[in-house]
Design a protein around this motif. Structure first.
Motif, PDB file in Angstrom:
ATOM      1  N   ILE A   1       3.615  11.807  -5.189  1.00 29.30           N
ATOM      2  CA  ILE A   1       5.077  11.898  -5.331  1.00 29.30           C
ATOM      3  C   ILE A   1       5.680  10.499  -5.460  1.00 29.30           C
ATOM      4  CG2 ILE A   1       7.210  12.618  -4.194  1.00 29.30           C
ATOM      5  CD1 ILE A   1       5.674  14.938  -2.964  1.00 29.30           C
ATOM      6  N   MET A   2       5.154   9.558  -4.705  1.00 25.09           N
ATOM      7  CA  MET A   2       5.633   8.183  -4.809  1.00 25.09           C
ATOM      8  C   MET A   2       5.513   7.681  -6.248  1.00 25.09           C
ATOM      9  SD  MET A   2       6.745   5.745  -2.599  1.00 25.09           S
ATOM     10  CE  MET A   2       5.836   5.810  -1.040  1.00 25.09           C
ATOM     11  N   ASP A   3       4.394   7.981  -6.884  1.00 27.55           N
ATOM     12  CA  ASP A   3       4.185   7.533  -8.259  1.00 27.55           C
ATOM     13  C   ASP A   3       5.206   8.163  -9.208  1.00 27.55           C
ATOM     14  OD1 ASP A   3       2.076   5.977  -7.463  1.00 27.55           O
ATOM     15  OD2 ASP A   3       0.518   7.362  -8.145  1.00 27.55           O
ATOM     16  N   LYS A   4       5.550   9.428  -8.990  1.00 25.51           N
ATOM     17  CA  LYS A   4       6.552  10.079  -9.849  1.00 25.51           C
ATOM     18  C   LYS A   4       7.897   9.365  -9.745  1.00 25.51           C
ATOM     19  CE  LYS A   4       6.756  14.589 -10.009  1.00 25.51           C
ATOM     20  NZ  LYS A   4       6.842  15.998  -9.572  1.00 25.51           N
TER      21      LYS A   4
ATOM     22  N   ALA B   1       2.403  -7.296   6.040  1.00 26.45           N
ATOM     23  CA  ALA B   1       1.529  -6.468   5.205  1.00 26.45           C
ATOM     24  C   ALA B   1       1.865  -6.619   3.724  1.00 26.45           C
ATOM     25  CB  ALA B   1       1.656  -5.010   5.631  1.00 26.45           C
ATOM     26  N   VAL B   2       3.164  -6.631   3.404  1.00 19.67           N
ATOM     27  CA  VAL B   2       3.566  -6.811   2.002  1.00 19.67           C
ATOM     28  C   VAL B   2       3.087  -8.155   1.487  1.00 19.67           C
ATOM     29  CG1 VAL B   2       5.530  -7.060   0.441  1.00 19.67           C
ATOM     30  CG2 VAL B   2       5.565  -5.268   2.193  1.00 19.67           C
ATOM     31  N   LYS B   3       3.300  -9.203   2.290  1.00 13.19           N
ATOM     32  CA  LYS B   3       2.919 -10.551   1.866  1.00 13.19           C
ATOM     33  C   LYS B   3       1.401 -10.735   1.797  1.00 13.19           C
ATOM     34  CE  LYS B   3       6.825 -12.760   1.236  1.00 13.19           C
ATOM     35  NZ  LYS B   3       7.151 -13.384  -0.074  1.00 13.19           N
ATOM     36  N   LYS B   4       0.690 -10.034   2.628  1.00 14.11           N
ATOM     37  CA  LYS B   4      -0.772 -10.095   2.564  1.00 14.11           C
ATOM     38  C   LYS B   4      -1.256  -9.568   1.218  1.00 14.11           C
ATOM     39  CE  LYS B   4      -4.981  -8.236   4.696  1.00 14.11           C
ATOM     40  NZ  LYS B   4      -5.545  -7.291   5.713  1.00 14.11           N
ATOM     41  N   ALA B   5      -0.627  -8.494   0.745  1.00 15.98           N
ATOM     42  CA  ALA B   5      -1.035  -7.894  -0.526  1.00 15.98           C
ATOM     43  C   ALA B   5      -0.450  -8.628  -1.724  1.00 15.98           C
ATOM     44  CB  ALA B   5      -0.606  -6.427  -0.567  1.00 15.98           C
ATOM     45  N   CYS B   6       0.788  -9.107  -1.598  1.00 16.71           N
ATOM     46  CA  CYS B   6       1.480  -9.713  -2.736  1.00 16.71           C
ATOM     47  C   CYS B   6       2.336 -10.868  -2.240  1.00 16.71           C
ATOM     48  CB  CYS B   6       2.342  -8.658  -3.442  1.00 16.71           C
ATOM     49  SG  CYS B   6       2.970  -9.169  -5.052  1.00 16.71           S
ATOM     50  N   PRO B   7       1.763 -12.054  -2.096  1.00 12.09           N
ATOM     51  CA  PRO B   7       2.460 -13.181  -1.451  1.00 12.09           C
ATOM     52  C   PRO B   7       3.764 -13.594  -2.119  1.00 12.09           C
ATOM     53  CG  PRO B   7       0.106 -13.630  -1.636  1.00 12.09           C
ATOM     54  CD  PRO B   7       0.371 -12.391  -2.447  1.00 12.09           C
ATOM     55  N   HIS B   8       3.921 -13.342  -3.409  1.00 10.17           N
ATOM     56  CA  HIS B   8       5.080 -13.876  -4.120  1.00 10.17           C
ATOM     57  C   HIS B   8       6.157 -12.825  -4.411  1.00 10.17           C
ATOM     58  CE1 HIS B   8       3.070 -17.687  -4.494  1.00 10.17           C
ATOM     59  NE2 HIS B   8       2.031 -17.120  -5.077  1.00 10.17           N
ATOM     60  N   THR B   9       6.055 -11.653  -3.807  1.00  9.66           N
ATOM     61  CA  THR B   9       7.157 -10.705  -3.913  1.00  9.66           C
ATOM     62  C   THR B   9       8.207 -11.063  -2.873  1.00  9.66           C
ATOM     63  OG1 THR B   9       7.655  -8.353  -4.247  1.00  9.66           O
ATOM     64  CG2 THR B   9       6.343  -8.921  -2.305  1.00  9.66           C
TER      65      THR B   9
ATOM     66  N   GLU C   1      -1.021  -1.278   8.040  1.00 15.19           N
ATOM     67  CA  GLU C   1      -2.055  -0.916   7.064  1.00 15.19           C
ATOM     68  C   GLU C   1      -1.491   0.026   6.001  1.00 15.19           C
ATOM     69  OE1 GLU C   1      -5.763  -1.000   5.192  1.00 15.19           O
ATOM     70  OE2 GLU C   1      -4.874  -2.298   6.720  1.00 15.19           O
ATOM     71  N   LEU C   2      -0.629   0.957   6.410  1.00 12.03           N
ATOM     72  CA  LEU C   2       0.019   1.847   5.448  1.00 12.03           C
ATOM     73  C   LEU C   2       0.794   1.027   4.402  1.00 12.03           C
ATOM     74  CD1 LEU C   2       1.445   4.371   4.273  1.00 12.03           C
ATOM     75  CD2 LEU C   2       2.983   4.317   6.270  1.00 12.03           C
ATOM     76  N   ILE C   3       1.531   0.054   4.853  1.00 11.37           N
ATOM     77  CA  ILE C   3       2.365  -0.740   3.942  1.00 11.37           C
ATOM     78  C   ILE C   3       1.500  -1.638   3.063  1.00 11.37           C
ATOM     79  CG2 ILE C   3       4.181  -2.503   3.874  1.00 11.37           C
ATOM     80  CD1 ILE C   3       5.030  -1.114   6.664  1.00 11.37           C
ATOM     81  N   TYR C   4       0.425  -2.152   3.627  1.00  9.80           N
ATOM     82  CA  TYR C   4      -0.516  -2.943   2.831  1.00  9.80           C
ATOM     83  C   TYR C   4      -1.131  -2.085   1.721  1.00  9.80           C
ATOM     84  CZ  TYR C   4      -4.775  -5.431   1.556  1.00  9.80           C
ATOM     85  OH  TYR C   4      -5.785  -6.041   0.853  1.00  9.80           O
ATOM     86  N   GLN C   5      -1.576  -0.887   2.081  1.00 11.50           N
ATOM     87  CA  GLN C   5      -2.185   0.001   1.088  1.00 11.50           C
ATOM     88  C   GLN C   5      -1.171   0.411   0.017  1.00 11.50           C
ATOM     89  OE1 GLN C   5      -5.337   0.719   0.730  1.00 11.50           O
ATOM     90  NE2 GLN C   5      -6.000  -0.309   2.614  1.00 11.50           N
TER      91      GLN C   5
ATOM     92  N   THR D   1       1.435  -1.378  -1.009  1.00  7.50           N
ATOM     93  CA  THR D   1       1.655  -2.538  -1.876  1.00  7.50           C
ATOM     94  C   THR D   1       0.478  -2.746  -2.821  1.00  7.50           C
ATOM     95  OG1 THR D   1       2.829  -3.551  -0.007  1.00  7.50           O
ATOM     96  CG2 THR D   1       2.377  -4.944  -1.911  1.00  7.50           C
ATOM     97  N   MET D   2      -0.731  -2.597  -2.302  1.00 13.07           N
ATOM     98  CA  MET D   2      -1.917  -2.738  -3.147  1.00 13.07           C
ATOM     99  C   MET D   2      -1.966  -1.655  -4.215  1.00 13.07           C
ATOM    100  SD  MET D   2      -3.544  -5.462  -2.328  1.00 13.07           S
ATOM    101  CE  MET D   2      -5.083  -5.172  -3.208  1.00 13.07           C
ATOM    102  N   HIS D   3      -1.584  -0.431  -3.853  1.00 10.80           N
ATOM    103  CA  HIS D   3      -1.540   0.647  -4.842  1.00 10.80           C
ATOM    104  C   HIS D   3      -0.508   0.322  -5.929  1.00 10.80           C
ATOM    105  CE1 HIS D   3      -1.433   4.652  -6.622  1.00 10.80           C
ATOM    106  NE2 HIS D   3      -0.112   4.597  -6.518  1.00 10.80           N
ATOM    107  N   SER D   4       0.624  -0.224  -5.539  1.00  7.71           N
ATOM    108  CA  SER D   4       1.661  -0.583  -6.509  1.00  7.71           C
ATOM    109  C   SER D   4       1.150  -1.640  -7.489  1.00  7.71           C
ATOM    110  CB  SER D   4       2.905  -1.103  -5.787  1.00  7.71           C
ATOM    111  OG  SER D   4       3.445  -0.117  -4.925  1.00  7.71           O
TER     112      SER D   4
END
Length: 558
Positions: A115-118, A224-232, A172-176, A178-181
């Motif tokens: 659903i998130m992807d939609k 968690a967000v910064k771990k996955a994507c430091p420059h967002t 971990e949820l937020i990291y996953q 962000t990584m999925h995004s």
């Protein structure tokens, strides 16, 4: 008797001139000096949001998002609640869900991004950018999960609103996520997003935890967000109206925590903070049977929020996004339930938005802060009655007058330039609003390489009948050549689907032909054919007549 007859005849002959004199008025003179720049014409209006994320990919939701994207020359940012809420994706008022996080019988995380992807696909396909709201709390992580879904109007603060029972699982949820995004949309795209944690977490209505609980949630989530994507870009806190002392203190304490506090996740000093947000709301009311808006209260929120941020010298240049900026606080309440919300279908809403955005810029200028954007918390409500009076931009796929204000804003770019001559100074607008006999007749102007755009409004807080206003626009600083003038108008008779609907008899089941007519009436209308006008010494004068609660955009091009 003869003298009486002559006197009566004279009055009858003079009556048209008497009536004309009564209808005419001394014009309000507004002077635009295109040679005097006052600041950048940031597209601060190009930010929108709503509670119900599942409306995003429904029929009318997709249509409206396409229109919003098309009216803006820059990518529009969209913020929605309930992106992590547990459920089957069935929307209702002030509710939505994605079921992104559940747990198996052994307590192990189960991620489902369907659903998130939609939702995000719908944004990205239209060139829009998410302002990603990390919330609300999944049922499996909530410290108080039952009851989970709210039951309006009596029970709102339920399991979705509580802090997490396990902060490591939360991170971990937020990291996953962000990584999925990144996997789905690419790192460059995700780096262009804004991220935030929770909503109005200083209010027990949305967050029954303590202030420290929110700070801890923020630290873990942004880590968690910064771990996955430091420059967002991450920031917050999206707190409530700063004119309230408790809210102002919360905003101040949050900023101090990010600058000087101990990070709950890393144990080091400070937390990432790359933009700052708070909310600002007005308060309309019924006065003697008519709606009276409360623009001054919304402006007081903005002024106080800017003031709190400006009190931190280190934050002088940090972008500010007013995370919700609206005439009041309940988009999902209809005027049938609350008659003071009757401003929403017609031109009071559109003229209010024109008048207040100009003052948002002026407040940022006066307090020397970096005003980036203001989220209009207004979208659409699927499968509701026609013109039910929700705070929305369209009804059943038909645009309401307020959406045309954003079409006008979309034609303004470059640099803001000086406007003088209005009767209300900034201080009066902030502390008193528009009361008494005089309307707020004023303008916001911008110039670009080959054009000057002037948005003019005739606004009053009181929604009452009034005479049209004669306005004389003096435009200086133009090139010494002819200029082409386009005038667009929103008033009772132009760019107004609501009035068109009422003329049809207010049908709740309009025919296909009527719907086509309403869709046409909902678009921004040009008042007259474009005309070439002469300039003398770089100056021209344009005279217009503007009804109460009307707005015109005049574009001078060469």
């Amino acid at each position: 008797m003869k003298k009486l007859i002559q006197s009566s005849l004279f009055f009858i002959l003079m009556l048209p001139q008497v009536l004309l004199a009564q209808q005419s008025s001394i014009p309000t003179i507004l002077t635009v000096n295109a040679a005097k720049e006052v600041g950048p014409m940031n597209p601060a209006w190009a930010w929108f949001g709503y509670d119900e994320p599942n409306y995003t990919y429904m029929k009318d939701g997709k249509k409206l998002l396409s229109e919003i994207s098309a009216l803006s020359p820059v990518p529009v940012y969209v913020r929605v609640h309930n992106l992590l809420t547990t459920g089957d994706g069935t929307p209702s008022l002030k509710w939505g869900s994605t079921n992104a996080y559940t747990e198996d019988k052994d307590g192990n995380p189960v991620y489902d991004w369907t659903i998130m992807d939609k939702i995000f696909d719908t944004f990205i396909e239209r060139g829009m950018k998410p302002l990603v709201e990390i919330g609300f709390m999944p049922e499996a992580l909530s410290t108080n999960p039952q009851p989970y879904k709210h039951k309006l109007p009596d029970l709102f603060t339920t399991g979705w609103s509580y802090p997490p029972k396990d902060y490591d699982k939360w991170a971990e949820l937020i990291y996953q996520w962000t990584m999925h995004s990144i996997s789905r949309y690419g790192k460059t795209e995700v780096e262009s997003w804004y991220w935030q944690v929770g909503n109005e977490s200083n209010s027990t209505y949305y967050f029954p935890g303590k202030k420290e609980d929110y700070f801890k949630m923020y630290d873990y989530a942004t880590w968690a967000v910064k771990k996955a994507c430091p420059h967002t870009t991450v920031g917050g806190p999206h707190s409530t109206s700063p004119k309230n002392e408790q809210a102002a203190t919360f905003l101040h304490d949050f900023l101090n925590h990010c600058l000087e506090g101990t990070n709950y996740k890393t144990g080091k000093k400070g937390s990432p903070l790359e933009y700052i947000s708070f909310h600002a709301k007005g308060a309309p009311q019924l006065v003697d049977g008519h709606v009276q808006m409360g623009m001054n209260l919304q402006l007081q929120d903005i002024a106080k929020g800017f003031e709190v941020i400006a009190s931190f010298p280190k934050l002088k240049k940090i972008p500010i996004v007013i995370g919700e900026s609206d005439p009041e606080g309940c988009a999902a309440c209809s005027m049938a339930q609350q008659p003071h919300l009757a401003y929403r279908n017609g031109t009071v809403y559109s003229s209010y938005q024109a008048a207040i955005f100009a003052r948002k810029f002026a407040l940022a200028d006066s307090l020397k802060v970096n005003f980036k954007g203001a989220v209009t918390w207004s979208f659409e409500f699927e499968n509701q009655a026609w013109f039910a009076g929700f705070r929305d931009l369209a009804t059943n796929g038909v645009d309401k007058p307020v959406l045309n204000i954003y079409r006008m804003f979309g034609m303004m770019s470059g640099t803001r330039v000086e406007v003088s001559g209005g009767k209300y100074d900034l201080n009066t607008m902030v502390y008193k609003g528009v009361r008494g006999t005089d309307p707020d007749i004023n303008a916001l102007a911008s110039k670009d390489k080959n054009s000057v755009a002037v948005m003019v409004w005739n606004y009053h807080d009181d929604d009452l009948p009034a005479d049209d206003a004669a306005i004389e626009l003096v435009i200086a600083g133009l090139p010494s050549k002819n200029v082409l003038v386009h005038e667009y108008r929103i008033d009772k008779n132009h760019s107004n689907s609501f009035e068109a609907w009422k003329k049809m008899g207010s049908p709740q089941k309009p025919t296909p032909v009527q719907i086509t007519e309403l869709e046409k009436a909902g678009q921004l209308e040009m008042l007259t054919s474009p005309e070439w006008v002469k300039t003398e010494n770089g100056k021209t004068v344009k005279r217009i007549v503007l009804p109460r609660q009307g707005v015109s955009l005049l574009k001078f091009s060469w």
